[in-house]
Motif scaffolding. Structure first.
Motif, PDB file in Angstrom:
ATOM      1  N   LEU A 169      34.542  27.111  67.652  1.00 19.18           N
ATOM      2  CA  LEU A 169      33.227  27.044  67.567  1.00 19.18           C
ATOM      3  C   LEU A 169      32.706  25.587  67.009  1.00 19.18           C
ATOM      4  N   ILE A 170      33.359  25.023  66.224  1.00 18.32           N
ATOM      5  CA  ILE A 170      32.796  23.838  65.494  1.00 18.32           C
ATOM      6  C   ILE A 170      32.993  22.778  66.825  1.00 18.32           C
ATOM      7  N   LEU A 171      33.887  22.877  67.760  1.00 17.37           N
ATOM      8  CA  LEU A 171      33.917  21.697  68.620  1.00 17.37           C
ATOM      9  C   LEU A 171      32.741  21.993  69.660  1.00 17.37           C
ATOM     10  N   LEU A 172      32.307  23.428  69.734  1.00 16.19           N
ATOM     11  CA  LEU A 172      31.166  23.811  70.740  1.00 16.19           C
ATOM     12  C   LEU A 172      30.028  23.219  70.220  1.00 16.19           C
ATOM     13  N   SER A 173      30.025  23.258  68.819  1.00 15.71           N
ATOM     14  CA  SER A 173      28.768  22.513  68.286  1.00 15.71           C
ATOM     15  C   SER A 173      28.616  21.164  68.176  1.00 15.71           C
ATOM     16  N   ARG A 174      29.531  20.609  68.547  1.00 20.56           N
ATOM     17  CA  ARG A 174      29.648  19.000  68.285  1.00 20.56           C
ATOM     18  C   ARG A 174      28.468  18.188  69.354  1.00 20.56           C
ATOM     19  N   PRO A 175      28.089  18.612  70.554  1.00 21.79           N
ATOM     20  CA  PRO A 175      27.482  17.816  71.406  1.00 21.79           C
ATOM     21  C   PRO A 175      26.162  17.109  70.996  1.00 21.79           C
ATOM     22  N   LYS A 176      25.976  16.005  71.362  1.00 22.23           N
ATOM     23  CA  LYS A 176      24.567  15.358  70.912  1.00 22.23           C
ATOM     24  C   LYS A 176      24.499  14.025  71.641  1.00 22.23           C
ATOM     25  N   VAL A 177      23.301  13.546  71.796  1.00 23.99           N
ATOM     26  CA  VAL A 177      22.848  12.222  72.420  1.00 23.99           C
ATOM     27  C   VAL A 177      22.198  11.515  71.570  1.00 23.99           C
ATOM     28  N   VAL A 178      23.010  10.137  71.264  1.00 23.24           N
ATOM     29  CA  VAL A 178      22.346   9.268  70.454  1.00 23.24           C
ATOM     30  C   VAL A 178      21.909   8.278  71.104  1.00 23.24           C
ATOM     31  N   ALA A 179      20.587   7.840  71.131  1.00 20.79           N
ATOM     32  CA  ALA A 179      19.872   6.563  71.832  1.00 20.79           C
ATOM     33  C   ALA A 179      19.823   5.550  70.841  1.00 20.79           C
ATOM     34  N   ASP A 180      19.941   4.297  71.176  1.00 17.81           N
ATOM     35  CA  ASP A 180      19.592   3.031  70.151  1.00 17.81           C
ATOM     36  C   ASP A 180      19.258   2.135  71.099  1.00 17.81           C
ATOM     37  N   GLN A 211       4.242   6.638  71.956  1.00 14.88           N
ATOM     38  CA  GLN A 211       4.708   8.207  72.009  1.00 14.88           C
ATOM     39  C   GLN A 211       5.990   8.074  72.038  1.00 14.88           C
ATOM     40  N   LEU A 212       6.924   6.940  72.372  1.00 14.08           N
ATOM     41  CA  LEU A 212       8.382   6.856  72.271  1.00 14.08           C
ATOM     42  C   LEU A 212       8.803   7.028  70.915  1.00 14.08           C
ATOM     43  N   PRO A 213      10.013   7.768  70.941  1.00 12.94           N
ATOM     44  CA  PRO A 213      10.580   8.176  69.638  1.00 12.94           C
ATOM     45  C   PRO A 213      11.112   6.841  69.005  1.00 12.94           C
ATOM     46  N   ALA A 214      11.062   6.808  67.784  1.00 10.85           N
ATOM     47  CA  ALA A 214      11.706   5.497  66.945  1.00 10.85           C
ATOM     48  C   ALA A 214      13.154   5.402  67.233  1.00 10.85           C
ATOM     49  N   LEU A 215      13.985   4.384  67.771  1.00 10.85           N
ATOM     50  CA  LEU A 215      15.354   4.170  67.708  1.00 10.85           C
ATOM     51  C   LEU A 215      15.987   3.785  66.329  1.00 10.85           C
ATOM     52  N   PRO A 216      16.966   4.286  66.040  1.00 14.64           N
ATOM     53  CA  PRO A 216      17.919   5.254  66.882  1.00 14.64           C
ATOM     54  C   PRO A 216      17.293   6.705  66.636  1.00 14.64           C
ATOM     55  N   VAL A 217      17.559   7.409  67.728  1.00 16.20           N
ATOM     56  CA  VAL A 217      17.430   8.869  67.809  1.00 16.20           C
ATOM     57  C   VAL A 217      18.411   9.775  68.130  1.00 16.20           C
ATOM     58  N   THR A 218      18.512  10.860  67.481  1.00 15.76           N
ATOM     59  CA  THR A 218      19.594  11.778  68.086  1.00 15.76           C
ATOM     60  C   THR A 218      19.220  13.123  68.384  1.00 15.76           C
ATOM     61  N   PHE A 219      19.401  13.236  69.566  1.00 24.19           N
ATOM     62  CA  PHE A 219      18.926  14.712  70.293  1.00 24.19           C
ATOM     63  C   PHE A 219      20.356  15.582  70.178  1.00 24.19           C
ATOM     64  N   ARG A 220      20.140  16.931  69.602  1.00 22.30           N
ATOM     65  CA  ARG A 220      21.064  17.811  69.563  1.00 22.30           C
ATOM     66  C   ARG A 220      20.407  19.129  69.615  1.00 22.30           C
TER      67      ARG A 220
END
Length: 150
Positions: free
Chosen positions: A62-73, A5-14
């Motif tokens: 506003l564009i800066l505020l939309s930047r956050p993400k977490v990328v797992a590899d 059930q683990l997501p396939a890597l790489p995966v981006t959460f945003r």
């Protein structure tokens, strides 16, 4: 969560919905302020430029505020917050926390500090944030080594 059930890597959460709202507001605000600046007959050229400059500045925020993400590899996690990016090895992540009332996920790190990960935030998509936090927690549990966490 089992390995199947683990997501396939790489995966981006945003925060997709939040990002869509922020980018839409950014574009709409820039267009509206620019059109108003061009339509107001009493404004001189310098004032019009200052209206457009202000709109561009606010749009950029506003564009800066939309930047956050977490990328797992395979090697670890990259946390991209508003103005900073930090790369972590899996073994550095001790715990992934999203407690009730938290505005975003916090990563407890092996050096005793905590790192906010704004890329997973309950905001307007609470269920998605909980699902993403659980997936990141499962990845950290399966990828980190127990010996390095003790």
């Amino acid at each position: 969560m089992s390995d199947a059930q683990l997501p396939a890597l790489p995966v981006t959460f945003r925060p997709g919905r939040t990002r869509a709202v922020l980018l839409t507001l950014s574009a709409a605000m820039f267009v509206v302020v620019t059109v108003v600046a061009l339509m107001l007959e009493r404004l001189g050229p310098g004032e019009r430029v200052s209206f457009v400059f202000t709109a561009a500045l606010l749009s950029g925020i506003l564009i800066l505020l939309s930047r956050p993400k977490v990328v797992a590899d395979d090697e670890g996690v990259t946390v991209v917050n508003i103005t900073r990016t930090r790369r972590l090895a899996w073994a550095e992540i001790v715990k992934v926390n999203l407690r009730p009332g938290d505005a975003w996920v916090f990563l407890d790190l092996s050096d005793g500090t905590s790192l906010p990960a704004l890329g997973i935030q309950p905001g307007i998509a609470k269920e998605a944030a909980i699902r993403d936090a659980r997936a990141l927690r499962a990845l950290a549990d399966s990828r980190g080594t127990v010996a390095e966490r003790v």
